[in-house]
Write a protein that holds these residues in place. Structure first.
Motif, PDB file in Angstrom:
ATOM      1  N   ARG A 173       0.361   0.074 -10.102  1.00 37.70           N
ATOM      2  CA  ARG A 173       0.609  -1.332  -8.850  1.00 37.70           C
ATOM      3  C   ARG A 173       1.484  -0.767  -8.705  1.00 37.70           C
ATOM      4  O   ARG A 173       1.559  -1.816  -7.049  1.00 37.70           O
ATOM      5  CB  ARG A 173       0.857  -1.993 -10.009  1.00 37.70           C
ATOM      6  CG  ARG A 173      -0.760  -2.745 -11.191  1.00 37.70           C
ATOM      7  CD  ARG A 173      -0.361  -3.779 -12.166  1.00 37.70           C
ATOM      8  NE  ARG A 173       0.938  -4.741 -11.185  1.00 37.70           N
ATOM      9  CZ  ARG A 173      -0.096  -6.237 -11.503  1.00 37.70           C
ATOM     10  NH1 ARG A 173       0.289  -6.653 -13.020  1.00 37.70           N
ATOM     11  NH2 ARG A 173       0.209  -7.008 -11.154  1.00 37.70           N
TER      12      ARG A 173
ATOM     13  N   ALA B  53       0.756  -1.022  -4.960  1.00 31.98           N
ATOM     14  CA  ALA B  53       0.266  -2.112  -3.859  1.00 31.98           C
ATOM     15  C   ALA B  53       1.280  -3.328  -4.268  1.00 31.98           C
ATOM     16  O   ALA B  53       1.591  -4.043  -5.122  1.00 31.98           O
ATOM     17  CB  ALA B  53      -1.192  -2.534  -4.762  1.00 31.98           C
ATOM     18  N   THR B  54       2.365  -3.154  -2.726  1.00 31.06           N
ATOM     19  CA  THR B  54       3.734  -3.622  -2.817  1.00 31.06           C
ATOM     20  C   THR B  54       2.930  -5.567  -2.361  1.00 31.06           C
ATOM     21  O   THR B  54       3.875  -6.882  -2.164  1.00 31.06           O
ATOM     22  CB  THR B  54       4.591  -3.047  -2.384  1.00 31.06           C
ATOM     23  OG1 THR B  54       3.852  -2.910  -0.970  1.00 31.06           O
ATOM     24  CG2 THR B  54       4.855  -2.261  -3.115  1.00 31.06           C
ATOM     25  N   GLY B  55       2.044  -5.643  -1.570  1.00 29.55           N
ATOM     26  CA  GLY B  55       1.682  -6.803  -1.107  1.00 29.55           C
ATOM     27  C   GLY B  55       1.689  -6.608   0.279  1.00 29.55           C
ATOM     28  O   GLY B  55       1.385  -8.135   1.446  1.00 29.55           O
ATOM     29  N   SER B  56       2.003  -5.112   1.077  1.00 26.29           N
ATOM     30  CA  SER B  56       2.675  -5.378   2.276  1.00 26.29           C
ATOM     31  C   SER B  56       1.526  -4.881   3.012  1.00 26.29           C
ATOM     32  O   SER B  56       0.401  -3.780   2.453  1.00 26.29           O
ATOM     33  CB  SER B  56       3.710  -4.396   2.594  1.00 26.29           C
ATOM     34  OG  SER B  56       3.916  -4.350   3.900  1.00 26.29           O
ATOM     35  N   VAL B  57       0.721  -5.903   4.464  1.00 24.37           N
ATOM     36  CA  VAL B  57      -0.150  -5.310   4.391  1.00 24.37           C
ATOM     37  C   VAL B  57      -0.567  -3.947   5.564  1.00 24.37           C
ATOM     38  O   VAL B  57      -1.568  -3.428   5.568  1.00 24.37           O
ATOM     39  CB  VAL B  57      -0.570  -6.657   5.252  1.00 24.37           C
ATOM     40  CG1 VAL B  57      -2.261  -6.302   5.992  1.00 24.37           C
ATOM     41  CG2 VAL B  57      -0.989  -7.523   4.856  1.00 24.37           C
ATOM     42  N   HIS B  58       0.501  -3.992   5.993  1.00 20.39           N
ATOM     43  CA  HIS B  58       1.521  -2.730   6.854  1.00 20.39           C
ATOM     44  C   HIS B  58       1.031  -1.772   5.770  1.00 20.39           C
ATOM     45  O   HIS B  58       0.597  -0.773   6.388  1.00 20.39           O
ATOM     46  CB  HIS B  58       2.937  -2.757   7.267  1.00 20.39           C
ATOM     47  CG  HIS B  58       3.063  -3.829   8.370  1.00 20.39           C
ATOM     48  ND1 HIS B  58       3.153  -5.012   8.733  1.00 20.39           N
ATOM     49  CD2 HIS B  58       1.638  -4.250   9.794  1.00 20.39           C
ATOM     50  CE1 HIS B  58       3.485  -5.092   9.899  1.00 20.39           C
ATOM     51  NE2 HIS B  58       2.273  -4.539  10.234  1.00 20.39           N
TER      52      HIS B  58
ATOM     53  N   TYR C 110      -1.010  -1.419   3.493  1.00 18.10           N
ATOM     54  CA  TYR C 110      -2.041  -0.483   3.283  1.00 18.10           C
ATOM     55  C   TYR C 110      -3.115  -0.144   3.835  1.00 18.10           C
ATOM     56  O   TYR C 110      -3.651   1.013   3.516  1.00 18.10           O
ATOM     57  CB  TYR C 110      -3.161  -2.715   2.579  1.00 18.10           C
ATOM     58  CG  TYR C 110      -1.691  -2.828   1.728  1.00 18.10           C
ATOM     59  CD1 TYR C 110      -1.611  -2.504   0.513  1.00 18.10           C
ATOM     60  CD2 TYR C 110      -2.409  -4.606   0.670  1.00 18.10           C
ATOM     61  CE1 TYR C 110      -1.160  -2.960  -0.813  1.00 18.10           C
ATOM     62  CE2 TYR C 110      -2.601  -5.027   0.060  1.00 18.10           C
ATOM     63  CZ  TYR C 110      -1.450  -4.257  -1.242  1.00 18.10           C
ATOM     64  OH  TYR C 110      -1.341  -5.587  -1.907  1.00 18.10           O
ATOM     65  N   LEU C 111      -2.591  -0.697   5.660  1.00 18.45           N
ATOM     66  CA  LEU C 111      -3.166  -0.290   6.207  1.00 18.45           C
ATOM     67  C   LEU C 111      -2.601   1.222   6.800  1.00 18.45           C
ATOM     68  O   LEU C 111      -3.416   2.246   6.662  1.00 18.45           O
ATOM     69  CB  LEU C 111      -3.078  -1.088   7.632  1.00 18.45           C
ATOM     70  CG  LEU C 111      -3.796  -2.514   7.651  1.00 18.45           C
ATOM     71  CD1 LEU C 111      -2.669  -2.639   8.610  1.00 18.45           C
ATOM     72  CD2 LEU C 111      -5.293  -1.949   8.067  1.00 18.45           C
ATOM     73  N   GLY C 112      -1.466   1.571   6.276  1.00 20.25           N
ATOM     74  CA  GLY C 112      -0.881   2.983   6.469  1.00 20.25           C
ATOM     75  C   GLY C 112      -1.440   3.781   6.005  1.00 20.25           C
ATOM     76  O   GLY C 112      -2.126   4.953   6.118  1.00 20.25           O
TER      77      GLY C 112
END
Lengths: 682, 261
Positions: free
Chosen positions: A653, A656-661, A663-665
């Motif tokens: 978990r 998954a910190t909540g940063s969209v960047h 996830y995209l990264g």
């Protein structure tokens, strides 16, 4: 088109009709129509299997069903045996199911989903042995798993919350384990098909000889693990004692016989037929797994107080015995002993047939008790013999078979298995000399424990006095339930008295695996002859002799008793007052000596709390006793595994910190890394 | 020599296609970024028009016209509309909670600008919604990365080009490079609209790769893809205005608040 083709078509048609009726009709007509169609499916399967055992062959190719490969079906004697067993069980169990589901809807067995899925489940049980290509086999296998999962979950919305939670947990365990098994099977068969150069069984057979031994070994280990999991073999068994008790009883009866049998079928089909035998270590593994399952399964059954859980563990034991037979057959075949190999395989198959008969009857009888009392806990039953005499009689008959004592039908398979192992000692090689004696000892141990287990089940549930209100108010089940059980009982009796009728079919099935160079045993109406070992057994004569002895003994006792004068008096009660139900043996107390003997193996958790009276420490006010026998494999093997997976899940978990960047990264870095690897490749 | 001329024209259009992607990385003003994207749409339509496909020339031309209308006309128009809505729209949520949050953010950015004031940058005015203020990777490093990604695309595509070397397949790495650059824009840009452009760059790259590798795509496939992209942009446009309403800005870092912890 042959008989088998017509019968298969009839099975498919009636299952489809049953599914439609189950989905469309309301209330009681639904149960009756679906049950009748399921029974017809079973009858068609029985006809197809019998025809195949008599030497008929059939194959079909349906290119339109599963494009692009199409569905290949082929029935030989080995398939025929398993189809016949499945059909023979489905027919009476479907009749039983009509009565079981109709009146008592407490288990959700009469629900629309359950009634629609039941005929399909029965059909897949029949068709899995007929599959003749990897894709069709996997398709049918998966359909079987899915339909059975739906049926296990039938009760997830009825009953008290604790029962619902148990159903859901059972469904989860079953679903996860069966899917993991499917994954193994998929990997193994895909590897096999890719390397053998074709996905039909014919292509696999031809290609298997040219494979490197490492590939053959990998294929065998992967598929054997999947099949052993389906058969409930021991380290892979935890789904079985959960799912089988929670399913509606007629479904348990099917799952615990026809479905687990298919695990053995898969193993025999891949190991002997498609891969054409293998090195020693394969079969030593199978044999060791079988021995472990047999010993551990029956020990857990001895400790169980839940009647259906007891039966489920006993399934694990019996399939373990069959695995011993299969492993021994492979071992003998590898060492060059064709005759004992064929005999061991025939013994394993015969045991499966017998087990299917008595275990389905046991589950049906347990379901009848459950239907009448709402109880699965043996400790709260008792005294059911006088209230449910027919059920009690059927249970006793099946328990006699399960205890593997003559004249029960379980005896013959185990006797044959022992014969093959003992005569297998003549096969040259150190390994056989080292392995066979412990295997014989395990079979003997499991037979002895099985006797204790079924004495416990029969005695505690049906004899003595009722230990509770629900047991005291039990009423006999309706006629449809009794009729289904009656058919199964007739099957058990026939198998016990005239097993010779099966002899030629078994020989044909063994010959279909390519193992035998001659029939291992010939049957006749009166007995079984082991051709290679010059041994004969005539269970009918044995039964006649036993019955004659019993009648003579009873008559003598009567005669002697008539000479003496009889007086009626109260039973001597040691001065303790009239005996109450609490003084009788319970399942727990009956198993206690065994628990002591196998203390180290079972590691039970026991808790005795004594509360003294306030006046004196020597006066006991109440004693509270609590015992739990956890499944050690679950404790030691599965719980750490599950904890590790959970910990991994929690740790992940943090990704998954909540940063969209971010996830995209992840995606970008993954893509670039993949491209770099591709670019760097020469 | 029509063959050579044709090849040179194709190379020119592909160069423009790649250049437009790099320009997107280079610019900061969102309106200019949208303009660069429109230019790229024209280049993509040119690629489609210049391909000599196996099947009918007219179908390819129709596809090219459709691409031009969508990617150089409709999509930039939609984005420009979203941009004006965001930049000049009403204050979010009557200026209460969201406005306060954005105000504090502006204050902190202004503070850092004040510290860096000696170097001549004025970050305080960059807070406006019309600019990509602070990309995660600065512009110089972005351009360098674009060069590296293009190199990677050429390295990866080598075996593909070797299969059937024609002018079209030799330009195949351009499509891959634009895919990678589009992905890079997605990863490093903060504004929602810049994200949309990154997504569309990615899609342009995929379309170009498909054209160059297969010498044209059937009309029906291209129609399906185009409608997909159009829907995605419409949804993203709505999302952008909603973000502005909820968070007071269109920086997608604000979405972190949605994470369930």
């Amino acid at each position: 088109m042959s008989v088998i083709g017509h019968a298969t078509e009839a099975a498919v048609a009636s299952a489809a009709a049953g599914a439609l009726c189950g989905a469309a009709l309301p209330g009681r007509p639904r149960v009756v129509a679906s049950g009748v169609c399921t029974a017809a499916t079973g009858a068609a399967g029985l006809a197809a299997g019998t025809a195949a055992l008599r030497g008929a062959r059939w194959s079909a190719f349906l290119p339109g069903v599963l494009p692009p490969t199409g569905v290949h079906l082929a029935v030989d004697a080995l398939s025929g045996l398993f189809m016949a067993v499945a059909g023979g069980v489905i027919l009476p169990v479907a009749v039983y199911g009509i009565g079981y589901a109709a009146g008592h809807t407490g288990h959700g067995a009469a629900s629309r989903t359950a009634q629609a899925v039941l005929p399909l489940f029965a059909l897949t049980l029949l068709l899995v042995p007929a599959a003749a290509s990897v894709c069709s086999f996997l398709l049918l296998w998966e359909l079987m798993a899915l339909t059975s999962l739906l049926l296990v979950l039938a009760g997830h919305r009825s009953g008290p919350p604790a029962a619902r939670a148990a159903v859901r947990a059972a469904g989860l365990w079953y679903g996860v384990m069966t899917q993991l098994g499917f994954l193994l099977l998929l990997a193994g068969t895909a590897l096999f098909a890719a390397r053998a150069g074709g996905e039909t069984f014919t292509a696999l057979r031809d290609g298997a000889h040219h494979l490197p031994s490492a590939v053959r070994g990998t294929v065998f280990v992967l598929t054997a693990a999947a099949f052993a999991a389906k058969a409930g073999a021991v380290p892979l068994h935890p789904w079985l004692p959960r799912a089988h008790p929670e399913a509606p009883s007629h479904v348990s009866a099917l799952m615990s016989t026809a479905m687990v049998n298919l695990g053995i079928y898969g193993l025999v089909r891949t190991g002997f037929d498609l891969l054409d035998g293998g090195p020693r270590w394969w079969w030593l593994g199978v044999l060791a797994t079988g021995a472990l399952s047999a010993a551990y399964g029956i020990l857990q059954a001895a400790m169980a107080s839940d009647l259906k859980r007891l039966l489920a563990y006993s399934t694990s034991e019996n399939l373990g015995l069959a695995l011993i037979g299969v492993g021994a057959a492979g071992l003998f075949a590898d060492a060059g002993g064709g005759a004992p190999a064929a005999l061991a395989l025939a013994a394993a198959l015969l045991h499966l047939v017998n087990h299917a008969a008595f275990k389905s009857l046991l589950f049906c009888a347990a379901g009848s008790v459950l239907r009448a009392t709402g109880l699965r806990d043996l400790d709260r039953m008792g005294g059911l013999r006088s209230r449910m005499p027919v059920t009690a009689g059927f249970f006793a008959l099946a328990a006699l078979g399960a205890a593997a004592l003559p004249p029960g039908n379980g005896f013959l398979g185990e006797w044959l298995l022992l014969q093959s192992l003992i005569h297998g000692l003549a096969v040259p090689g150190l390994v056989t000399a080292l392995v066979l004696p412990p295997a014989v000892a395990v079979i003997a141990l499991s037979a002895g424990l099985a006797a204790a287990v079924f004495v416990k089940a029969l005695g505690v549930a049906f004899f003595a006095r009722p230990r509770g209100r629900r047991a005291a108010e039990a009423r006999e089940s309706p006629p449809a339930v009794l009729a289904g059980m009656g058919l199964l009982a007739a099957l058990c009796a026939a198998l016990a008295l005239v097993p010779g009728v099966l002899g030629d079919g078994l020989s044909a099935a063994v010959a279909a695996t390519g193992l035998a160079d001659g029939p291992p045993l010939t049957g006749g109406p009166l007995g079984v002859r082991l051709d290679r070992l010059a041994t004969t057994l005539s269970p009918l004569w044995a039964a006649c002799a036993l019955t004659a002895c019993l009648i003579t003994a009873a008559a003598l006792a009567r005669l002697l008793a008539r000479r003496r004068r009889r007086g009626n008096a109260r039973l001597w009660d040691c001065g303790g007052g009239a005996p109450t139900a609490r003084m009788a043996y319970t399942a727990t107390s009956f198993a206690e000596p065994l628990q002591r003997v196998f203390d180290r193996v079972l590691a039970p958790e026991q808790d005795v709390r004594v509360t003294a009276a306030p006046e004196s420490a020597y006066l006991v006010e109440r004693v509270r006793f609590r015992r739990r026998v956890p499944d050690r494999f679950e404790h030691r093997l599965y719980r750490p595994l599950l904890e590790a997976v959970t910990a991994l899940g929690h740790a992940s978990r943090r990704l998954a910190t909540g940063s969209v960047h971010l996830y995209l990264g992840y995606g970008f870095c993954g893509l670039v890394a993949l491209l770099l690897v591709l670019a760097a490749r020469p | 020599m029509p063959g050579t001329l044709h090849a040179q024209l194709l190379d020119l259009v592909c160069g423009a296609f790649l250049l437009a992607a790099v320009v997107v990385l280079w610019l900061r003003q969102l309106a200019s970024i949208v303009r660069a994207f429109a230019l790229q749409g024209v280049a993509l339509a040119g690629i489609a028009a210049l391909l000599d496909g196996h099947d009918s020339r007219w179908e390819l031309l129709a596809v090219a016209v459709g691409i031009g209308l969508l990617r150089a006309g409709l999509l930039p128009l939609l984005m420009r509309r979203a941009l004006t809505a965001v930049a000049t729209g009403p204050a979010p949520l009557a200026g209460d909670a969201g406005g306060g949050a954005s105000g504090s953010e502006a204050g902190s950015t202004a503070g850092s600008g004040g510290r860096a004031g000696g170097t001549g940058h004025h970050y305080a005015e960059d807070v406006s919604e019309a600019r990509e203020t602070q990309p995660l990777v600065n512009v110089a490093a972005s351009l360098l990365s674009a060069a590296l990604l293009t190199l990677l695309a050429y390295a990866v595509a080598r075996p593909l080009v070797a299969l059937h070397p024609t002018p079209a397949t030799r330009a195949l790495p351009v499509g891959l490079a634009v895919v990678l650059i589009g992905f890079f824009v997605l990863v490093t840009r903060r504004r929602a609209l810049a994200q949309v452009v990154g997504f569309l760059l990615l899609d342009n790259g995929i379309t170009a790769t498909a054209f160059l590798a297969a010498s044209g795509v059937p009309l029906i496939v291209e129609l399906g893809v185009s409608f997909d992209v159009l829907l995605a942009v419409l949804v993203l446009g709505i999302l952008t205005t909603r973000m502005r309403a909820a968070f007071g800005g269109t920086g997608i870092d604000d979405l972190r608040e949605l994470c369930d912890r």
